[in-house]
Enzyme design. Sequence first.
Site, PDB file in Angstrom:
ATOM      1  N   GLU A   1      -4.855  16.958 -11.224  1.00  0.00           N
ATOM      2  CA  GLU A   1      -5.484  17.297 -12.504  1.00  0.00           C
ATOM      3  C   GLU A   1      -6.992  17.484 -12.391  1.00  0.00           C
ATOM      4  O   GLU A   1      -7.770  16.867 -13.113  1.00  0.00           O
ATOM      5  CB  GLU A   1      -5.138  16.241 -13.569  1.00  0.00           C
TER       6      GLU A   1
ATOM      7  N   LYS B   1       2.626  11.290 -11.669  1.00  0.00           N
ATOM      8  CA  LYS B   1       1.736  10.403 -12.432  1.00  0.00           C
ATOM      9  C   LYS B   1       2.471   9.089 -12.670  1.00  0.00           C
ATOM     10  O   LYS B   1       3.576   9.072 -13.224  1.00  0.00           O
ATOM     11  CB  LYS B   1       1.362  11.023 -13.782  1.00  0.00           C
TER      12      LYS B   1
ATOM     13  N   ASN C   1      -1.151  18.318 -21.174  1.00  0.00           N
ATOM     14  CA  ASN C   1      -1.470  17.291 -22.172  1.00  0.00           C
ATOM     15  C   ASN C   1      -1.664  17.877 -23.566  1.00  0.00           C
ATOM     16  O   ASN C   1      -2.311  17.239 -24.412  1.00  0.00           O
ATOM     17  CB  ASN C   1      -2.723  16.524 -21.752  1.00  0.00           C
TER      18      ASN C   1
ATOM     19  N   ARG D   1      -3.845  21.316 -14.561  1.00  0.00           N
ATOM     20  CA  ARG D   1      -2.785  20.376 -14.977  1.00  0.00           C
ATOM     21  C   ARG D   1      -3.053  19.768 -16.352  1.00  0.00           C
ATOM     22  O   ARG D   1      -2.118  19.332 -17.036  1.00  0.00           O
ATOM     23  CB  ARG D   1      -2.623  19.269 -13.921  1.00  0.00           C
TER      24      ARG D   1
ATOM     25  N   ARG E   1       0.817  -1.238   0.000  1.00  0.00           N
ATOM     26  CA  ARG E   1       0.000   0.000   0.000  1.00  0.00           C
ATOM     27  C   ARG E   1       0.845   1.280   0.000  1.00  0.00           C
ATOM     28  O   ARG E   1       0.371   2.345   0.374  1.00  0.00           O
ATOM     29  CB  ARG E   1      -0.987   0.022   1.163  1.00  0.00           C
TER      30      ARG E   1
ATOM     31  N   HIS F   1      -2.017  10.165 -28.003  1.00  0.00           N
ATOM     32  CA  HIS F   1      -2.350   8.863 -27.409  1.00  0.00           C
ATOM     33  C   HIS F   1      -3.111   7.991 -28.409  1.00  0.00           C
ATOM     34  O   HIS F   1      -2.950   6.762 -28.433  1.00  0.00           O
ATOM     35  CB  HIS F   1      -3.177   9.047 -26.130  1.00  0.00           C
TER      36      HIS F   1
ATOM     37  N   LYS G   1       6.687  22.799 -15.090  1.00  0.00           N
ATOM     38  CA  LYS G   1       5.874  21.664 -14.640  1.00  0.00           C
ATOM     39  C   LYS G   1       5.613  21.765 -13.133  1.00  0.00           C
ATOM     40  O   LYS G   1       4.497  21.512 -12.669  1.00  0.00           O
ATOM     41  CB  LYS G   1       6.539  20.334 -15.007  1.00  0.00           C
TER      42      LYS G   1
ATOM     43  N   HIS H   1       6.510   7.834 -27.737  1.00  0.00           N
ATOM     44  CA  HIS H   1       5.521   8.727 -27.105  1.00  0.00           C
ATOM     45  C   HIS H   1       5.756  10.183 -27.544  1.00  0.00           C
ATOM     46  O   HIS H   1       4.828  10.891 -27.930  1.00  0.00           O
ATOM     47  CB  HIS H   1       5.616   8.592 -25.582  1.00  0.00           C
TER      48      HIS H   1
ATOM     49  N   HIS I   1      -1.484  15.604 -26.535  1.00  0.00           N
ATOM     50  CA  HIS I   1      -1.534  14.220 -26.058  1.00  0.00           C
ATOM     51  C   HIS I   1      -2.817  13.492 -26.449  1.00  0.00           C
ATOM     52  O   HIS I   1      -2.817  12.262 -26.539  1.00  0.00           O
ATOM     53  CB  HIS I   1      -1.357  14.168 -24.533  1.00  0.00           C
TER      54      HIS I   1
ATOM     55  N   GLU J   1       8.331  17.281 -25.604  1.00  0.00           N
ATOM     56  CA  GLU J   1       7.766  17.720 -24.316  1.00  0.00           C
ATOM     57  C   GLU J   1       8.375  19.061 -23.879  1.00  0.00           C
ATOM     58  O   GLU J   1       7.724  19.833 -23.186  1.00  0.00           O
ATOM     59  CB  GLU J   1       7.979  16.647 -23.243  1.00  0.00           C
TER      60      GLU J   1
HETATM   61  P1  NAD Z   1      11.447   5.050 -22.581  1.00  0.00           P
HETATM   62  O1  NAD Z   1      11.338   4.960 -21.131  1.00  0.00           O
HETATM   63  O2  NAD Z   1      10.911   3.925 -23.398  1.00  0.00           O
HETATM   64  O3  NAD Z   1      12.968   5.298 -22.965  1.00  0.00           O
HETATM   65  C1  NAD Z   1      13.313   5.450 -24.301  1.00  0.00           C
HETATM   66  C2  NAD Z   1      14.421   4.474 -24.746  1.00  0.00           C
HETATM   67  O4  NAD Z   1      15.678   5.002 -24.360  1.00  0.00           O
HETATM   68  C3  NAD Z   1      14.336   3.109 -24.133  1.00  0.00           C
HETATM   69  O5  NAD Z   1      14.738   2.153 -25.069  1.00  0.00           O
HETATM   70  C4  NAD Z   1      15.322   3.195 -22.987  1.00  0.00           C
HETATM   71  O6  NAD Z   1      15.815   1.931 -22.593  1.00  0.00           O
HETATM   72  C5  NAD Z   1      16.400   4.030 -23.608  1.00  0.00           C
HETATM   73  N1  NAD Z   1      17.218   4.801 -22.695  1.00  0.00           N
HETATM   74  C6  NAD Z   1      16.848   5.403 -21.557  1.00  0.00           C
HETATM   75  N2  NAD Z   1      17.837   6.147 -21.090  1.00  0.00           N
HETATM   76  C7  NAD Z   1      18.882   5.988 -21.922  1.00  0.00           C
HETATM   77  C8  NAD Z   1      20.175   6.507 -21.959  1.00  0.00           C
HETATM   78  N3  NAD Z   1      20.607   7.424 -21.071  1.00  0.00           N
HETATM   79  N4  NAD Z   1      21.001   6.141 -22.945  1.00  0.00           N
HETATM   80  C9  NAD Z   1      20.574   5.241 -23.894  1.00  0.00           C
HETATM   81  N5  NAD Z   1      19.334   4.741 -23.933  1.00  0.00           N
HETATM   82  C10 NAD Z   1      18.500   5.116 -22.948  1.00  0.00           C
HETATM   83  O7  NAD Z   1      10.712   6.375 -23.134  1.00  0.00           O
HETATM   84  P2  NAD Z   1      10.595   7.864 -22.576  1.00  0.00           P
HETATM   85  O8  NAD Z   1      10.461   8.690 -23.768  1.00  0.00           O
HETATM   86  O9  NAD Z   1      11.652   8.168 -21.604  1.00  0.00           O
HETATM   87  O10 NAD Z   1       9.228   7.826 -21.774  1.00  0.00           O
HETATM   88  C11 NAD Z   1       8.007   7.582 -22.429  1.00  0.00           C
HETATM   89  C12 NAD Z   1       7.009   7.114 -21.419  1.00  0.00           C
HETATM   90  O11 NAD Z   1       6.797   8.131 -20.436  1.00  0.00           O
HETATM   91  C13 NAD Z   1       5.652   6.788 -22.013  1.00  0.00           C
HETATM   92  O12 NAD Z   1       5.186   5.572 -21.494  1.00  0.00           O
HETATM   93  C14 NAD Z   1       4.775   7.940 -21.537  1.00  0.00           C
HETATM   94  O13 NAD Z   1       3.424   7.575 -21.396  1.00  0.00           O
HETATM   95  C15 NAD Z   1       5.412   8.273 -20.222  1.00  0.00           C
HETATM   96  N6  NAD Z   1       5.160   9.644 -19.773  1.00  0.00           N
HETATM   97  C16 NAD Z   1       4.728   9.807 -18.510  1.00  0.00           C
HETATM   98  C17 NAD Z   1       4.534  11.083 -18.019  1.00  0.00           C
HETATM   99  C18 NAD Z   1       4.144  11.278 -16.582  1.00  0.00           C
HETATM  100  O14 NAD Z   1       3.795  12.392 -16.207  1.00  0.00           O
HETATM  101  N7  NAD Z   1       4.228  10.249 -15.762  1.00  0.00           N
HETATM  102  C19 NAD Z   1       4.763  12.197 -18.844  1.00  0.00           C
HETATM  103  C20 NAD Z   1       5.210  11.987 -20.142  1.00  0.00           C
HETATM  104  C21 NAD Z   1       5.409  10.691 -20.607  1.00  0.00           C
HETATM  105  N1  GLY Z   2       2.643  14.762 -18.625  1.00  0.00           N
HETATM  106  C1  GLY Z   2       1.407  15.312 -18.179  1.00  0.00           C
HETATM  107  C2  GLY Z   2       1.310  15.465 -16.713  1.00  0.00           C
HETATM  108  O1  GLY Z   2       2.215  15.176 -15.978  1.00  0.00           O
HETATM  109  O2  GLY Z   2       0.289  15.899 -16.227  1.00  0.00           O
END
Ligand code: NAD
Ligand code: GLY
Length: 382
Positions: A255, A161, A263, A259, A139, A270, A245, A283, A266, A203
Site C-alpha cells: 500500500e 494484511k 479502502n 492499494r 519471527r 472505521h 483484489k 465491519h 473504510h 466488500e
Molecule cells: P467475523 O470474522 O467476525 O465473522 C463474522 C461472524 O460470522 C462471526 O460471528 C463468525 O464466528 C461467524 N461465522 C464465520 N463463518 C461462519 C459460517 N460459515 N457460518 C456461520 N457463522 C460464521 O467477520 P468478517 O466479516 O468475516 O471479518 C471482519 C474482519 O475482517 C474485521 O476485523 C475487518 O477489519 C477485517 N478485514 C480485514 C481485511 C484484510 O485485508 N485483512 C479486509 C477486510 C476486513
Molecule cells: N481490505 C483492504 C486491503 O486489503 O488493502
Amino acid sequence: MNVLAPQSSFSNTPVALSPSAIVSIDLQIRSYIIDIGAAFLGDPQLYSNLPHASSVVIVSNTTVAPLYAQPLQSALQARYAKVHSVVLPDGEEFKTWQTLNLIFDALLQHGCDRKTILFALGGGVVGDMTGFAAASYMRGVPFVQVPTTLLAQVDSSVGGKTGINHPLGKNMIGAFYQPLKVVCDLDTLKTLPMRELSAGLAEVIKYGPIADLVFLDWIEANMDALMARDGPTLAHAVKRSCEIKAWVVGQDERESGLRAILNFGHTFGHAIEAGLGYGMWLHGEAVGCGMVMAAHLSQRLGLIDAAYVARLTQLIQRAGLPVVGPVLDEADNAGRYLDLMRVDKKAEGGEIKFVVVDGAGSAALRGAPDALVREVIDGCCV
Ligand code: NAD
Ligand code: GLY
C-alpha cells in the site's frame, strides 16, 4: 486519478465452478493461489502441495469450530502427524492482544516449531489474528487462510494484511504477511447469518466503483440472486472480487499507493466501528455506510453526479446494509468523526485521506477540507 483497467483482462461472464476456480496472486516468491469451489474443506487434495511439518494448528472460534473444524482436521490428518487446534472467543471485540496471546500460548504449549503451519478457519477476525500470529511467532511461520465468511472470501483472506485492533484505532497493530494459499469453500456460506452475508456484499460492491463498472452492472443485475445465496452467482462474485483484489495487490503489496483504493468507504467506516465500539456494527455494515458517505464526498468534490450517488446508495441498501450513519456524539458529531478519522492509517501528518471515486470505474486517495467533510457527515447521519 489512478485509472484502473482490469476489465479488459478479466471476464464478467459467470463460469460454472466445477471442479474449481483458481485465482493467482502474483507476488514473486510470495505468490500463491486462491482455490474457490464447493466441498473443499475436507478434501485432502487441497492441502497436498503444502510443505512438510511435524505439526499444524487450526485456529478458529467458538462459532466456526463446531461447524467446520472436523472436516478440515480429518483432511489435515491425512498429511500431518499432529493436528492441534485453538478455539478463540468470537467477535470483533476480541480482536485484541489478549486473544492473540491465546494463540501464542497454544503454539508454545504444543511445542510448535518454525515449520508449524497455522490454518485460519473462520471470518476476517480469525484470519487477521492468525496471520499476525504467524507473522510474529518465532519471527514467522507459514499459514493458510480458510475463509468461511463472504467478506473473508472476497477480501480479508487475500493480500496479506494481518493484525488486531487498538482501542484508539481499527487494525492499527499488524503486519503484511502473505499466506501459503487460500482455500475458499463456498459451501460454508450456507450457514452464514443473513446479516453477515450482507456485510460481505459491502466488500463485493466496493470493487465495482473503484475498478470495474461492468462488475458493478453485474452486481446490480444479480443482487437478488446474491441475497438468495444462489451458488453459481456467489461463486462468480467471489472469483471476480478475488481477481480484482489480486490485480491491485500484485501491483502494490504494501500500500504505497494504488492499494489504498481498496479502502473505499473504510475511512468513514472505521470511524463508525471505533466510535460505536467494536462489534456494534459489523465491519461490512460500517463499510457499506462509509461508501455512501465517500460517494457524497466524491460528489461534493465534483467527481460524480447525484445520480451516481443515488445508484450506489440504492445498491448498498438492496444488499441489506445501512445507508444512514450513526450519531457518535450528540454535541459535535462531525467533530467526533473527524477526530476518529485522524487516527486512520491513511492519514498523513494529521490530514485525513479519503478514497474518492470518479464514476468511470476508478478511484484515488485525496484530502478534503474539514468544512466539506463536516457537511457530508451532517447530511449522512441521523
Ligand atoms: P467475523 O470474522 O467476525 O465473522 C463474522 C461472524 O460470522 C462471526 O460471528 C463468525 O464466528 C461467524 N461465522 C464465520 N463463518 C461462519 C459460517 N460459515 N457460518 C456461520 N457463522 C460464521 O467477520 P468478517 O466479516 O468475516 O471479518 C471482519 C474482519 O475482517 C474485521 O476485523 C475487518 O477489519 C477485517 N478485514 C480485514 C481485511 C484484510 O485485508 N485483512 C479486509 C477486510 C476486513
Ligand atoms: N481490505 C483492504 C486491503 O486489503 O488493502
